[in-house]
Structures are given as C-alpha cells and as structure tokens.
Enzyme design. Structure first.
Site, PDB file in Angstrom:
ATOM      1  N   SER A 155       0.774  -1.024  -0.108  1.00 18.02           N
ATOM      2  CA  SER A 155      -0.007   0.051   0.109  1.00 18.02           C
ATOM      3  C   SER A 155       0.984   1.283   0.137  1.00 18.02           C
ATOM      4  O   SER A 155       2.151   1.110   0.341  1.00 18.02           O
ATOM      5  CB  SER A 155      -0.869   0.112   1.232  1.00 18.02           C
ATOM      6  OG  SER A 155      -0.035   0.305   2.343  1.00 18.02           O
ATOM      7  N   LYS A 156       0.382   2.381  -0.174  1.00 18.72           N
ATOM      8  CA  LYS A 156       0.947   3.828  -0.091  1.00 18.72           C
ATOM      9  C   LYS A 156       1.635   4.009   1.092  1.00 18.72           C
ATOM     10  O   LYS A 156       2.971   4.391   1.269  1.00 18.72           O
ATOM     11  CB  LYS A 156       0.010   4.745  -0.494  1.00 18.72           C
ATOM     12  CG  LYS A 156       0.640   6.061  -0.554  1.00 18.72           C
ATOM     13  CD  LYS A 156      -0.514   7.219  -0.579  1.00 18.72           C
ATOM     14  CE  LYS A 156      -0.179   8.584  -0.193  1.00 18.72           C
ATOM     15  NZ  LYS A 156       0.848   8.572   0.956  1.00 18.72           N
ATOM     16  N   ARG A 157       1.007   3.499   2.152  1.00 19.14           N
ATOM     17  CA  ARG A 157       1.521   3.493   3.363  1.00 19.14           C
ATOM     18  C   ARG A 157       2.893   2.681   3.726  1.00 19.14           C
ATOM     19  O   ARG A 157       3.732   3.327   4.425  1.00 19.14           O
ATOM     20  CB  ARG A 157       0.753   3.233   4.539  1.00 19.14           C
ATOM     21  CG  ARG A 157       0.089   4.200   5.418  1.00 19.14           C
ATOM     22  CD  ARG A 157      -1.080   4.100   6.359  1.00 19.14           C
ATOM     23  NE  ARG A 157      -2.263   3.178   5.717  1.00 19.14           N
ATOM     24  CZ  ARG A 157      -2.825   1.964   6.003  1.00 19.14           C
ATOM     25  NH1 ARG A 157      -2.362   1.525   7.286  1.00 19.14           N
ATOM     26  NH2 ARG A 157      -3.937   1.728   5.278  1.00 19.14           N
TER      27      ARG A 157
END
Ligand code: GLU
Length: 510
Positions: free
Chosen positions: A263-265
C-alpha cells in the site's frame, strides 16, 4: 476466422495510478502486442462521487512515460469510442432494460435510508453482513415481490428506482481463469448487485461487461481484487447471450515482507514510491513522489514491474519493452502474490543507467549538470558519463559522482592518505610530478605507462602510488579508472592536485 486479440486497461480515475495498476496495463499491453492485437485505454468513471480531478491526466501521462502506447482509447481515439464511460451513459440503460425483459433483472425501489434501516435491523437479529439476495429480496421493495399495479404506479409517479441483477439460487458458476485454472463460485454467496443506479448511471459491473462486449475485448486481464466480481460478469454474459472474453486475474503485489498487499503507507514507511509519477492530492494537498521524479528510468521501472508476477523461465533479467513483448506469456504469470523489493528495483535502475549510451546519458542528465552549475563541452560530458555511469543508481547521482571534474576536491580520505604515504618517497613523487609535467600526450594510456615506468624505476608498488594519486585527484580511493579521470581533468589540474595531495600527506605525517 479467429477474433483479433483485444485487451483493455480500464482504470477508474479515483486517484493516482498505483504501480499495481501500471503492471496491469503493462501485462494487457504485452499480451496484446505479443499476439498482434490491440490495446485499449478505457476510463471507468461511472461512480462520479469518487472522481478525482487530475487522475485521468495522470493515467495518460503515466502510460506515456512508460512507453505503453494504446492503439485506441481516451486521448488516442478509435472506432469503438467514446472511451470514457460517463460519455457512454445512454448506451447502458438499453442493456439494463434488455435484462429486465429477459427476467434476469428487476426494479428495486428501496431508498438508501430504508436499506440502511433494514441492514441495521438484520444486524440486530444476528446477521452481520446482510445481503440483498434471492432470500432477502422477498422482504424488500422490488418488482419481483410488489404487485404489477404497484410497480407501474411507482414508475409512473417517478419514484426513484435502481435495476438489480436477479442472482439465481443454488447454482455453481464456473469459469476458466488463464492464470488460476477453473474457478467456481456458489451463487448463494452472491448478492443481487445494482446494475443501473437511480441517476441513470450504470454501476461498474454493467458498464464493464457491456463495454468489453461492444469494444470486442477478447481478454480481460486485471487485478486479483476483481475476481469476486467475475461470477456476476460471467452470468451477465450468459444473460445477454454474448461470447465471453477470457479472464486472467493477476496476483497481488505484496509488501516487502510478503505480509499483505503493498500500500501507499508501506511506501511512506519504508521510503519508496508506489506511484509512477509525482502526485499531489487535490483535496488534502498531500504530495507523493513518483518513480520518475525519484530518478528511475521508465525502462527500468517497466522491467521491474514485468517481473512482479511473471518470469521468463530463464536466468535473464534485463528486458527492454520490445523484448518483453517478444517473451511475455500469460502461462508464465504466477498465482501467488509477488513480493515487492525496492533494492531489486534500484538494481534494475542501475543496470539501465550502466547500459545506456553515453550520448543518451548526457541528454538525460544535461539539466541536472546545469542545475549544479557544472558546465563542460559535449565531449567532456560524454567522457564523464562513461566514467561514472557504473556507479550511479539514480540519474541525479551522476553530477555529484562527477563533482571533482568541475570543482576542487572537497574532502580527502585523510585516513588512507596518512596510511599510504611514506615520507621517504617524497623525492620519487617530486620526480613523478616533473615527468607528468613533461608528458605531452596527456592521454590515459600514456599516463598509465608513465606511472608504471616510474614505479619500476623507484621500485615502488601499486599500493604505494595509486592510493596517493587517487586521493589527491578525486579525494577517495574508490571511483573510476584513475588514468582516464586524469585525462579528462587535464594536465594542469592533475599537477596541482597531486602537488596539493602530497603536501597534505606530509602534513598528516607530522
Ligand atoms: N475500473 C476497474 C478498476 O478500477 C476495472 C476493473 C476491470 O479491469 O475490470 O480497476
């Protein structure tokens, strides 16, 4: 005659394209090109509430940067347009009506408030995820259970309605996925999905199937997250009596530790981009750096993405887009998630920088050199790129790796200079300086020969001479072949630096 292969990339403009989306586009493109087919870009923007400004342009720019060129599609035109679903709104209603007539769909009049109250009620009764399905539809407001009069009264009165698919009970829906083999779903686990919304817009499912049919898509290649939608799509093809495309659901891209979807995180946490290009969120203003701006070459990025889920079955790892087209096959796409590896991604970039011609590199880095105020003629720049490209992981590192061609040495490796210098060699080095100064043809081979003759004459080993030369000229013991560096720097610079280095070495001994 067999149909022409046609694939499509069908993103929704709900934000920046994640690298997983780019991989889907890449595989669709490679498969189409490999089979002399067409690759189409279609934008699925029927959910206007999720539309994000700039996302469409972002998709188009990303594909351009990657060299993935659609044959048809948004901003490319073609015979099957328009390629933006919101511009095709009028097409879908007719197909929803067809399904109503066939008895495979029905009107539902439940308002969002009624549905949410119903769901709360069901949850209260111990059903944690209530579905609108063949059982529950009996208790809800739809044309299958209201009287005919009631239905036409509501329709005439202009009450809002949606059209839902009438999911059959107790059926097994089977289809062959090109990657996973036979996949089967029980219809009892599925619900009566909305096909046409009250604003007249189709949902993803209807628009996707209708467009794939009208655009003569032969192969639907998409992410694994769409697998649960596929049984409904299979049923829709059956209801419409249309030839079904082949399906291939790509494996997930996993976090570097292999635990869950990337994910972007994860990118923020571990310091790598997940988007191909820079992106600034229009509502929060949050900025994310892209692969491009981080210094990645598009061919390296594409090569890395191709290997996230596919392999050629050989040891070869470096593939240009053309070679990928030639080698790609769906059979070699794996079922299990592909773990993302940023170190490997950097390795690909390094390889691509190393393999670029000096001419290309000079072009790619011209602005970067200029930004640092480093100026040189074309030939010098070509030589510099040749010398430092082996050591660069990113393009923007090239000017700093080459700084000593433009500026005095900023920092000397004093520890090694002290260690390698012997005061008793002072006279010998004086002699070296003077021979270098007499050297007319200040070229790499001639310098090398001179230094070797000098070592022989004074019975000095490499270890006593080269480190002093290297540190004096470039500040460090590492770096490109020193004689080639000296040639680019020229005689005067080299003499000055060597003189300065020797002086420093002596001071360090004191
Ligand atoms: N619009 C869907 C998406 O955003 C497309 C899924 C599909 O390819 O069918 O990914």
């Amino acid at each position: 005659m067999s149909r022409k292969i046609r694939t499509r990339f069908a993103p929704s403009p709900t934000g920046p394209l994640h690298m997983g989306g780019v991989r889907t586009a890449l595989y669709c493109y490679l498969f189409a090109k490999k089979n002399n087919g067409d690759f189409i870009l279609r934008v699925e923007d029927t959910d206007q509430t999720r539309f994000v400004k700039g996302a469409e342009e972002y998709i188009i720019e990303t594909l351009q940067w990657c060299g993935i060129k659609p044959n048809e599609g948004l901003s490319y035109g073609g015979d099957f347009g328009p390629y933006r679903q919101s511009e095709r709104k009028d097409i879908y209603a007719k197909y929803a009506m067809d399904l109503l007539e066939k008895g495979d769909a029905y009107y539902a009049f439940d308002t969002p408030e009624e549905l949410s109250a119903w769901r709360d009620n069901m949850k209260g009764q111990g059903n944690p995820s209530p579905k609108y399905d063949p059982i529950t539809r009996q208790y809800l407001k739809n044309s299958l259970h209201l009287s005919e009069d009631e239905v036409s009264r509501r329709l005439k009165a202009g009450e809002p309605w949606v059209i839902r698919y009438k999911m059959p009970r107790n059926e097994e829906v089977k289809f062959e996925d090109e990657i996973r083999g036979i996949v089967s779903f029980q219809t009892n686990q599925l619900d009566d999905k909305v096909l046409l919304k009250s604003d007249g817009m189709p949902t993803y499912h209807l628009a996707n199937v209708v467009d794939d049919h009208l655009m003569e898509i032969t192969h639907v290649i998409r992410g694994e997250e769409w697998l649960p939608s596929t049984p409904l799509h299979v049923l829709l093809y059956r209801s419409f009596e249309w030839q079904m495309p082949s399906f291939a659901h790509l494996p997930l891209i996993l976090k570097p530790d292999g635990k869950g979807k990337l994910s972007k995180r994860d990118g923020d946490r571990l310091g790598f981009p997940v988007f191909p290009l820079n992106w600034k969120d229009p509502s929060s203003g949050e900025a994310s750096i892209g692969y491009k701006e981080r210094g990645f070459l598009p061919d390296a990025f594409i090569n890395m993405l191709a290997f996230l889920g596919w392999n050629p079955g050989t040891e070869q790892e470096l593939f240009s887009l053309d070679k990928l087209i030639h080698t790609f096959s769906i059979e070699r796409v794996g079922k299990s998630g592909a773990r993302f590896d940023f170190e490997k991604t950097k390795w690909f970039n390094q390889q691509y920088i190393k393999n670029k011609s000096n001419e290309e590199l000079v072009q790619l880095t011209a602005a970067l050199f200029e930004k640092d105020g480093y100026q040189a003629d074309q030939d010098t720049l070509l030589n510099i790129c040749e010398l430092v490209k082996e050591r660069a992981t990113f393009l923007h590192e090239i000017p700093s790796l080459a700084y000593y061609f433009f500026e005095e040495v900023k920092e000397y490796d004093e520890k090694n200079l002290r260690k390698k210098w012997k005061n008793e060699n002072s006279d010998a080095f004086k002699q070296l300086l003077s021979s270098l100064s007499d050297l007319e043809d200040f070229k790499s081979e001639a310098i090398e020969k001179l230094v070797k003759d000098f070592m022989e004459k004074f019975s000095l080993g490499f270890g006593q001479v080269l480190p002093i030369l290297r540190i004096s000229i470039t500040g460090t013991m590492q770096g490109p072949p020193i004689f080639a560096v000296m040639q680019v720097l020229g005689k005067t610079n080299c003499l000055n630096r060597l003189q300065k280095g020797v002086t420093l070495a002596k001071e360090l001994q004191a």
